[in-house]
Design a protein around this motif. Structure first.
Motif, mmCIF file in Angstrom:
data_model
loop_
_atom_site.group_PDB
_atom_site.id
_atom_site.type_symbol
_atom_site.label_atom_id
_atom_site.label_comp_id
_atom_site.label_asym_id
_atom_site.label_seq_id
_atom_site.Cartn_x
_atom_site.Cartn_y
_atom_site.Cartn_z
ATOM 1 N N ASN A 23 -125.994 51.685 -27.362
ATOM 2 C CA ASN A 23 -125.138 51.804 -28.529
ATOM 3 C C ASN A 23 -125.716 52.886 -29.440
ATOM 4 N N THR A 39 -119.878 42.131 -26.207
ATOM 5 C CA THR A 39 -119.119 43.376 -26.038
ATOM 6 C C THR A 39 -119.243 43.902 -24.613
ATOM 7 N N GLY A 95 -115.327 52.447 -20.754
ATOM 8 C CA GLY A 95 -115.274 53.824 -20.261
ATOM 9 C C GLY A 95 -116.639 54.334 -19.854
ATOM 10 N N ALA A 96 -117.669 53.974 -20.612
ATOM 11 C CA ALA A 96 -119.026 54.428 -20.295
ATOM 12 C C ALA A 96 -119.508 53.828 -18.984
ATOM 13 N N ALA A 116 -116.268 44.469 -21.887
ATOM 14 C CA ALA A 116 -116.075 45.822 -21.362
ATOM 15 C C ALA A 116 -116.182 45.831 -19.842
ATOM 16 N N ASP A 118 -113.629 49.067 -25.534
ATOM 17 C CA ASP A 118 -113.027 50.130 -24.719
ATOM 18 C C ASP A 118 -114.002 51.280 -24.485
ATOM 19 N N ASP A 119 -114.829 51.602 -25.485
ATOM 20 C CA ASP A 119 -115.815 52.673 -25.333
ATOM 21 C C ASP A 119 -116.855 52.304 -24.281
ATOM 22 N N TRP A 120 -117.282 51.042 -24.321
ATOM 23 C CA TRP A 120 -118.264 50.599 -23.333
ATOM 24 C C TRP A 120 -117.652 50.516 -21.937
ATOM 25 N N VAL A 166 -123.318 55.488 -26.380
ATOM 26 C CA VAL A 166 -121.910 55.106 -26.443
ATOM 27 C C VAL A 166 -121.535 55.148 -27.916
ATOM 28 N N ARG A 167 -120.790 56.169 -28.313
ATOM 29 C CA ARG A 167 -120.691 56.567 -29.719
ATOM 30 C C ARG A 167 -120.073 55.536 -30.656
ATOM 31 N N ASP A 168 -118.976 54.895 -30.269
ATOM 32 C CA ASP A 168 -118.317 53.980 -31.201
ATOM 33 C C ASP A 168 -118.691 52.522 -30.974
#
Length: 330
Positions: free
Chosen positions: A262, A180, A288-289, A184, A284-286, A278-280
């Motif tokens: 995570n 992941t 952005g983080a 990312a 894409d979440d990673w 990183v909430r979800d």
């Protein structure tokens, strides 16, 4: 006051978090004040050849159906000796990612944990899952967050300025979620950023394939000197799919490195020390983080874990309190 003899049982001596925590227990001066800690390696196939001579027996064994005969024998041979088990592996995230027959797994945990006087969770998040799932009654559970000697990590020079090297440190295993992270990272279009992955494992070929064509991603091999590896990066990412606690997290924070984790299992315990969750946990979440981390840099990095809270002292105190309660018959 008579000193307690505490024997710790382990069935897997592979280099990793469990053995590092055990080494800390065996060598930390604070833990040897009132007790003598010894390590005994157990052969999974042969079991215990003879009884364990100890005032307290602590299991660090990997619970499984195959291990149950050994655990039953351990309880039968030591009917009056306090038995404790430290659960290093199983979590809510592990259950979701790995267990198909959940009722059978629940029976395993209740059956195995029922043989011990006390169960030790290595994180508050793991403890909540153990009690809420019915695996362990709350009155039988103690939380002692894992720890190692962090003094050399605190001595690492701070990583001031922009984040140029993001580090991922751990076994190259499906558990660690490095696939992941690689996907990312590739979405972050910055020539100034590099991802250095430290570790070895079965997933290496797959991870190298995911990274193919991106020269910013480097595989650094096994980190024989974790302090040196930490000093070589500006920030650390832990995208684990499941993680009972995560020693890399406290090492990163002790070294003053910004830390992305995570939002799963014991990794949530580190948010109070300065980690960013990183909430979800999706690609894409990673992405952005990581982009946000780059934008903010290290100029306002986290408080070094252990400067305001001495994690080693907390660890030793929790063990001392537990052994004191055992001595008093609580």
């Amino acid at each position: 006051m008579q000193r307690l003899k505490v024997v710790h049982l382990v069935d897997d001596t592979t280099a990793g978090g469990v053995m590092r925590v055990l080494d800390h227990i065996l060598t930390a001066p604070a833990l040897s004040r009132d007790a003598d800690h010894e390590l005994r390696v157990v052969d999974r196939r042969a079991g215990l050849a003879d009884a364990v001579r100890a005032d307290v027996i602590v299991s660090h064994l990997a619970i499984s159906w195959r291990l149950m005969p050994m655990l039953l024998s351990l309880r039968a041979r030591h009917p009056r000796t306090p038995l404790m088990h430290v659960e290093h592996s199983y979590t809510q995230g592990f259950l979701a990612a790995n267990v198909t027959y959940r009722r059978r797994f629940a029976v395993l945990l209740r059956s195995a944990f029922g043989l011990f006087n006390r169960i030790i969770a290595v994180s508050h998040a793991q403890a909540r899952w153990l009690t809420q799932s019915g695996a362990v009654p709350a009155k039988k559970l103690t939380v002692i967050q894992s720890c190692v000697d962090l003094s050399t990590f605190r001595a690492v020079p701070p990583a001031d300025g922009p984040v140029k090297v993001l580090g991922a440190i751990g076994r190259l295993d499906r558990q660690k979620g490095f696939d992941t992270l690689i996907q990312a990272f590739r979405q972050v279009k910055s020539a100034d950023l590099a991802l250095h992955i430290y570790g070895e494992g079965a997933e290496e070929a797959r991870l190298r394939h995911l990274a193919l064509g991106d020269p910013r991603i480097r595989f650094m091999g096994f980190a024989s000197d974790p302090v040196r590896a930490m000093a070589a990066v500006d920030a650390v990412a832990m995208p684990s799919v499941w993680e009972a606690y995560g020693l890399v997290a406290i090492e990163a924070l002790a070294a003053g490195r910004p830390l992305l984790v995570n939002a799963v299992d014991g990794l949530l315990d580190h948010v109070a020390l300065g980690a960013v969750a990183v909430r979800d946990g999706a690609v894409d979440d990673w992405s952005g983080a990581v982009a946000t981390l780059m934008a903010h840099g290290n100029t306002s990095g986290p408080t070094r874990a252990g400067h305001e809270t001495d994690l080693e002292e907390v660890f030793a105190t929790r063990w001392q309190d537990l052994l004191s309660a055992i001595r008093q018959g609580a």
